[in-house]
Design an enzyme around this catalytic site. Structure first.
Site, PDB file in Angstrom:
ATOM      1  N   ASN A 107       0.725  -1.119   0.083  1.00  0.00           N
ATOM      2  CA  ASN A 107      -0.021  -0.077   0.040  1.00  0.00           C
ATOM      3  C   ASN A 107       0.912   1.402  -0.165  1.00  0.00           C
ATOM      4  O   ASN A 107       2.076   1.019   0.468  1.00  0.00           O
ATOM      5  CB  ASN A 107      -0.917  -0.056   1.300  1.00  0.00           C
ATOM      6  CG  ASN A 107      -0.204   0.176   2.627  1.00  0.00           C
ATOM      7  OD1 ASN A 107       0.178   1.109   2.981  1.00  0.00           O
ATOM      8  ND2 ASN A 107       0.023  -0.911   3.015  1.00  0.00           N
ATOM      9  N   LYS A 130       1.111   1.224  16.482  1.00  0.00           N
ATOM     10  CA  LYS A 130       1.483   2.658  15.637  1.00  0.00           C
ATOM     11  C   LYS A 130       0.311   3.353  15.430  1.00  0.00           C
ATOM     12  O   LYS A 130      -0.627   3.025  14.710  1.00  0.00           O
ATOM     13  CB  LYS A 130       2.347   2.109  14.436  1.00  0.00           C
ATOM     14  CG  LYS A 130       2.966   3.316  13.694  1.00  0.00           C
ATOM     15  CD  LYS A 130       3.834   2.869  12.678  1.00  0.00           C
ATOM     16  CE  LYS A 130       3.298   2.687  11.409  1.00  0.00           C
ATOM     17  NZ  LYS A 130       4.163   2.390  10.292  1.00  0.00           N
ATOM     18  N   LYS A 138      -0.913   7.498  13.539  1.00  0.00           N
ATOM     19  CA  LYS A 138      -0.193   8.554  12.550  1.00  0.00           C
ATOM     20  C   LYS A 138      -0.273   9.778  13.146  1.00  0.00           C
ATOM     21  O   LYS A 138      -1.106  10.224  14.066  1.00  0.00           O
ATOM     22  CB  LYS A 138      -1.319   8.870  11.251  1.00  0.00           C
ATOM     23  CG  LYS A 138      -1.254   7.288  10.430  1.00  0.00           C
ATOM     24  CD  LYS A 138       0.009   7.047   9.681  1.00  0.00           C
ATOM     25  CE  LYS A 138      -0.187   5.985   8.918  1.00  0.00           C
ATOM     26  NZ  LYS A 138       1.191   5.307   8.322  1.00  0.00           N
ATOM     27  N   ASP A 190       4.125   7.896  13.449  1.00  0.00           N
ATOM     28  CA  ASP A 190       4.535   7.965  12.011  1.00  0.00           C
ATOM     29  C   ASP A 190       4.011   9.239  11.222  1.00  0.00           C
ATOM     30  O   ASP A 190       2.777   9.570  11.299  1.00  0.00           O
ATOM     31  CB  ASP A 190       3.986   6.757  11.327  1.00  0.00           C
ATOM     32  CG  ASP A 190       4.468   6.659   9.796  1.00  0.00           C
ATOM     33  OD1 ASP A 190       5.249   7.533   9.393  1.00  0.00           O
ATOM     34  OD2 ASP A 190       3.881   5.701   8.946  1.00  0.00           O
ATOM     35  N   GLU A 231       8.643   8.008  13.379  1.00  0.00           N
ATOM     36  CA  GLU A 231       8.943   7.623  12.235  1.00  0.00           C
ATOM     37  C   GLU A 231       8.929   8.732  11.021  1.00  0.00           C
ATOM     38  O   GLU A 231       7.972   9.411  10.903  1.00  0.00           O
ATOM     39  CB  GLU A 231       7.981   6.222  11.617  1.00  0.00           C
ATOM     40  CG  GLU A 231       7.976   5.774  10.408  1.00  0.00           C
ATOM     41  CD  GLU A 231       7.083   4.637  10.160  1.00  0.00           C
ATOM     42  OE1 GLU A 231       6.773   4.240   8.964  1.00  0.00           O
ATOM     43  OE2 GLU A 231       6.539   3.919  10.994  1.00  0.00           O
ATOM     44  N   GLU A 259      10.811   3.355   4.140  1.00  0.00           N
ATOM     45  CA  GLU A 259       9.722   2.891   3.462  1.00  0.00           C
ATOM     46  C   GLU A 259       9.538   3.698   2.091  1.00  0.00           C
ATOM     47  O   GLU A 259       9.044   2.797   0.965  1.00  0.00           O
ATOM     48  CB  GLU A 259       8.475   2.744   4.177  1.00  0.00           C
ATOM     49  CG  GLU A 259       7.649   4.227   4.172  1.00  0.00           C
ATOM     50  CD  GLU A 259       6.130   4.196   4.715  1.00  0.00           C
ATOM     51  OE1 GLU A 259       5.325   4.370   4.099  1.00  0.00           O
ATOM     52  OE2 GLU A 259       6.221   3.992   5.946  1.00  0.00           O
ATOM     53  N   ASP A 305      11.274  -1.683   2.159  1.00  0.00           N
ATOM     54  CA  ASP A 305      10.227  -2.775   1.710  1.00  0.00           C
ATOM     55  C   ASP A 305      10.343  -3.396   0.536  1.00  0.00           C
ATOM     56  O   ASP A 305      10.501  -2.657  -0.636  1.00  0.00           O
ATOM     57  CB  ASP A 305       8.899  -2.132   1.705  1.00  0.00           C
ATOM     58  CG  ASP A 305       7.401  -3.007   1.498  1.00  0.00           C
ATOM     59  OD1 ASP A 305       7.962  -3.995   0.835  1.00  0.00           O
ATOM     60  OD2 ASP A 305       6.400  -2.407   1.673  1.00  0.00           O
ATOM     61  N   HIS A 333       8.220  -2.063   5.949  1.00  0.00           N
ATOM     62  CA  HIS A 333       7.092  -1.379   5.674  1.00  0.00           C
ATOM     63  C   HIS A 333       6.193  -2.387   4.864  1.00  0.00           C
ATOM     64  O   HIS A 333       6.819  -3.272   4.294  1.00  0.00           O
ATOM     65  CB  HIS A 333       7.189   0.010   5.140  1.00  0.00           C
ATOM     66  CG  HIS A 333       5.963   0.071   4.336  1.00  0.00           C
ATOM     67  ND1 HIS A 333       5.655  -0.121   3.117  1.00  0.00           N
ATOM     68  CD2 HIS A 333       5.038   1.118   4.760  1.00  0.00           C
ATOM     69  CE1 HIS A 333       4.472   0.518   2.593  1.00  0.00           C
ATOM     70  NE2 HIS A 333       3.878   1.089   3.759  1.00  0.00           N
ATOM     71  N   GLU A 375       5.885  -5.244   9.714  1.00  0.00           N
ATOM     72  CA  GLU A 375       4.773  -4.381   9.949  1.00  0.00           C
ATOM     73  C   GLU A 375       3.569  -5.123   9.731  1.00  0.00           C
ATOM     74  O   GLU A 375       3.440  -6.223   9.215  1.00  0.00           O
ATOM     75  CB  GLU A 375       4.472  -3.219   9.250  1.00  0.00           C
ATOM     76  CG  GLU A 375       3.459  -2.222   9.363  1.00  0.00           C
ATOM     77  CD  GLU A 375       3.518  -1.055   8.599  1.00  0.00           C
ATOM     78  OE1 GLU A 375       3.207   0.049   8.982  1.00  0.00           O
ATOM     79  OE2 GLU A 375       4.327  -0.913   7.294  1.00  0.00           O
TER      80      GLU A 375
END
Length: 387
Positions: free
Chosen positions: A53, A181, A183, A212, A238, A264, A291, A321, A340
């Site tokens: 994603n 985690k 945002k 993040d 992050e 990531e 990733d 990620h 993750e």
């Protein structure tokens, strides 16, 4: 032995959520199937891959450049020295024929998706779980199927207040996660601090929170957040700024004593080298999140791990990620620090095989051939609709 077809399809993974930079209301991914003429249990062996994603589907690049190059190659040139299996490194080199260095961007996502499908096919042809095959070829010789995972969530979305955020995080803890985690950066600092403190209130002993910013901040804002976040015992802070602003990252590392995480949105071994040279990253506490599904696949990720070692880092400081089973297999096979996980988002592509539970922050991979997609019913149904 040969590849008889490579198929691709763009699929939606949309969700009414946003981070500090983008919303996911029109997010897509590419699904790839590498069809071989090898038969196991009455079926042709098919390897599957998809991209993580945050980067959109890459159908045009796959159709116009990378798939045709592989299908046009002499079949024998894509096999290993024994001629008994596909060779991911040779297939990767064929796909990248006539590609200039640098400018990774979306190209790295297309190749990473194709590469995942190739490795899935290789392990299935060998009749081995990919994590065991990787440990034998590139690791210690023995895989550790027990892998640390953390729950990624805490997105902004309409109508989500602090109590809903707390309920979300409680749900992850009840499912066995020890690290969650959320945002930040999509609101002003004061509101984000209230959100952070609300989550910390529900975590309890032995549980930690990572935050993040998704690369949102300029230098001054990144440092202001660093100062404020220093009051909390966070698992990590992050991607505070643009992923290629290594000077900003270094400034945050100098100011912020807690762990940082980034990577990531870096897509090559050279990107990893530049981060470790210039980004101020500290091997005793910080985390690398490249990733493979976004960065040219496992063939390139093996080069990333060489760079990590050359700079005095342990592979155990890598937590990719993406939340997909490919990175789980790499973590188990090559001794990464974990992976993750998206318990409620981007399904059916995230998560674990059916019946695999999170226990005290860890999952144990079952011995399924290949990456293990066949063990996740909703995912393999989508995959088999392509091949």
């Amino acid at each position: 032995m040969r590849i008889v077809d490579i198929r691709e399809r763009t699929l939606p993974i949309s969700s009414p959520i946003r981070n500090a930079y983008i919303d996911f209301s029109s997010m897509t991914l590419s699904l790839v199937a590498v069809v071989t003429d090898v038969v196991r249990d009455g079926r042709p062996v098919v390897g599957y891959g998809f991209n993580s994603n945050g980067r959109y589907g890459q159908g045009a690049l796959l159709r116009d450049r990378f798939i045709p190059r592989v299908l046009a190659a002499d079949a024998g040139s894509l096999l290993d020295d024994d001629g008994t299996n596909l060779d991911p490194h040779r297939i990767w080199a064929t796909a990248m024929t006539n590609e200039k260095p640098g400018g990774h961007g979306e190209r790295s996502v297309a190749v990473g998706t194709l590469d995942m499908a190739v490795w899935d096919a290789v392990a299935k042809i060998a009749g081995r779980p990919l994590h065991h095959l990787l440990a034998e070829r590139y690791g210690s010789g023995t895989a550790d199927p027990r892998v640390f995972v953390y729950a990624a969530g805490g997105y902004y979305y309409p109508g989500k207040d602090v109590s809903a955020l707390q309920d979300e995080m409680r749900g992850y803890l009840e499912r066995g996660y020890r690290v969650v985690k959320m945002k930040i950066g999509g609101a002003e600092l004061g509101e984000d601090l209230r959100r952070i403190e609300a989550v910390l209130d529900v975590l309890g002993p032995g549980r930690q929170l990572a935050v993040d910013a998704n690369g949102r901040f300029d230098r001054d804002t990144a440092l202001a957040y660093a100062d404020a976040l220093s009051a909390y015992d966070l698992f990590w802070y992050e991607e505070p700024g643009d992923p290629l602003d290594f000077a900003l990252n270094a400034a945050v590392a100098e100011r912020y004593a807690g762990p940082l995480a980034t990577g990531e949105n870096l897509f090559s071994a050279q990107d990893a080298a530049n981060l470790l040279r210039y980004g101020g990253m500290r091997p005793d506490r910080d985390w690398l999140q490249l990733d493979c599904a976004l960065s040219y696949g496992l063939v390139e990720y093996l080069r990333v791990l060489d760079v990590v070692a050359e700079h005095g880092w342990s592979a155990s400081r890598c937590i990719p990620h993406g939340g997909h089973q490919m990175s789980l297999a790499i973590a188990a096979g090559l001794g990464l620090g974990g992976n993750e996980s998206y318990p409620d988002l981007f399904q059916p592509f995230g998560g674990f095989p059916d019946g695999v539970a999170v226990v005290d922050g860890y999952v144990t991979l079952p011995d399924l051939p290949g990456i293990g997609f066949e063990g996740k019913k909703d995912l393999i149904e989508v995959m088999r609709s392509l091949a």
